[in-house]
Design an enzyme around this catalytic site. Structure first.
Site, PDB file in Angstrom:
ATOM      1  CE  LYS A  47     -28.795  22.979   8.859  1.00  0.00           C
ATOM      2  NZ  LYS A  47     -27.749  23.988   9.065  1.00  0.00           N
ATOM      3  CE  LYS A  76     -29.174  21.653  15.841  1.00  0.00           C
ATOM      4  NZ  LYS A  76     -30.554  21.834  16.291  1.00  0.00           N
ATOM      5  CG  ASP A  77     -24.734  28.128  13.898  1.00  0.00           C
ATOM      6  OD1 ASP A  77     -25.154  27.363  14.778  1.00  0.00           O
ATOM      7  OD2 ASP A  77     -24.347  29.277  14.125  1.00  0.00           O
ATOM      8  NE  ARG A  78     -25.357  30.239   3.708  1.00  0.00           N
ATOM      9  CZ  ARG A  78     -25.166  31.255   2.881  1.00  0.00           C
ATOM     10  NH1 ARG A  78     -25.333  32.489   3.298  1.00  0.00           N
ATOM     11  NH2 ARG A  78     -24.781  31.041   1.642  1.00  0.00           N
TER      12      ARG A  78
END
Length: 370
Positions: A47, A76-78
């Site tokens: 992503k 998880k980080d954006r």
């Protein structure tokens, strides 16, 4: 993070990160033998510019199932490119009629992207903290550093590690998770005795309890960094066998034990606060209790965690990155490549290296998710 004691003098004076999603890449490392049958559809997704929770909402909508029927191992980080696994419970064992790629094409913003890397059926749900660790590939730009000093510091970190602080992500935007925990505990402690109560670890409270625990652990670890004892065993220390959840109390603090610490075979631990007696003792237990007693806020957090039924646990005081390498892509562009175990934060390593670390306010990050 800037208020936590740093055992290193940062050799990078200034740098920026996350200028683009490609500057912060995370690969979840998960080793599993799949059954190739069952009612859980496992998806490995890559992503870009999406956080995990929003992607879970999209997957629930695509499969027409409840969010609770979707499993993932970690957040998880954006503002990054991240690869991770999800599991979807599909009792009818049939794929949704609309292809996932077509669904994402309609429901993603222009700057967002999701690619399906793997699709496997399995007989179990993916639970939290199942993955062994994460590989980070981080690019720092506009780096102002003494390169000779930086090489020496990176070699030290590669062999001796960094304090295993919880990163700022654990506490929420502007520490809202921690503030809500404090408010929750103040309210609960007015109504309850000091007797431990049944844990209320539902979705609503989990993040708040975790942030409170993390705050106390960080304070204990910071004290040991200040005292320069975060890598040196003392009477009362509880040890962690590297790469496992196993803890033990050594028979003696001798040269052999110190050698195991130096080699990274074992780590010292700090208290993850809860009810019951500290697992540490003597000097170390006194130090940990003194940190809690030093602040009225810490005392409220400690009593609140005990009231909600969390038990005393331990966490390693340091983390040593694996497979660590680095290279200069340009005169002021540095890429770091390393692996951290589950529960450790790459931003902590960055703050050990960089005195002034700036997050780029890229305009694409201002878009709100649908």
């Amino acid at each position: 993070m800037l208020n936590l004691a740093n055992p290193y003098k940062p050799s990078i004076h200034h740098a920026i990160y996350k200028q683009t999603p490609q500057d912060f890449i995370v690969h979840e490392q998960l080793s599993l033998d799949f059954a190739n049958h069952g009612e859980h559809l496992w998806l490995q997704l890559k992503k870009t510019n999406l956080n995990t929770e929003h992607l879970v909402k999209l997957l629930a909508k695509w499969a027409d199932i409840a969010k609770k029927d979707i499993g993932f191992s970690g957040l998880k980080d954006r503002h990054a490119i991240t690869t991770q696994w999800f599991s979807l419970r599909l009792p009818k064992k049939s794929m949704p009629t609309k292809p996932l790629a077509e669904f994402f094409a309609v429901h993603l913003l222009a700057n967002e992207q999701v690619d399906v890397l793997n699709l496997i059926w399995h007989n179990k749900k993916l639970n939290r903290s199942t993955h062994e660790g994460n590989r980070f590939i981080i690019t720092l730009r506009q780096v102002h550093a003494d390169k000779s000093a930086l090489d020496k510091q990176l070699l030290s970190i590669k062999t001796q590690g960094v304090p295993n602080y919880f990163g700022e992500q654990r506490f929420g935007h502007e520490q809202q998770n921690l503030l809500k925990a404090l408010h929750l505990f103040k309210t609960e402690l007015e109504l309850k005795t000091d007797k431990p109560t049944k844990a209320k670890l539902g979705q609503k409270f989990g993040l708040y309890l975790s942030s409170a625990r993390s705050e106390l652990f960080n304070a204990i670890l910071a004290k040991r960094v200040v005292l320069n004892t975060w890598q040196t065993a003392h009477l009362g220390d509880v040890m962690n066998l590297a790469g496992s959840q196993s803890i033990f109390i050594p028979d003696a603090i001798d040269d052999k034990l110190q050698e195991r610490l130096l080699s990274g075979d074992i780590h010292l631990t700090g208290a993850m606060w809860g009810f019951g007696k500290l697992q540490s003792f003597a000097d170390v237990a006194k130090l940990e209790q003194t940190v809690i007693d030093s602040s009225p806020t810490y005392q409220i957090l400690a009593k609140g965690l005990a009231s909600f039924g969390l038990k005393q646990q331990r966490r390693p005081l340091r983390v040593i990155p694996k497979c660590m390498s680095w290279q200069w892509l340009d005169c002021d562009v540095l890429t770091l490549d390393f692996v951290l175990p589950t529960g450790s934060f790459a931003t902590v390593l960055l703050h050990c290296l960089v005195e002034n670390l700036s997050l780029v306010e890229n305009p694409i990050y201002q878009n709100k998710a649908k």
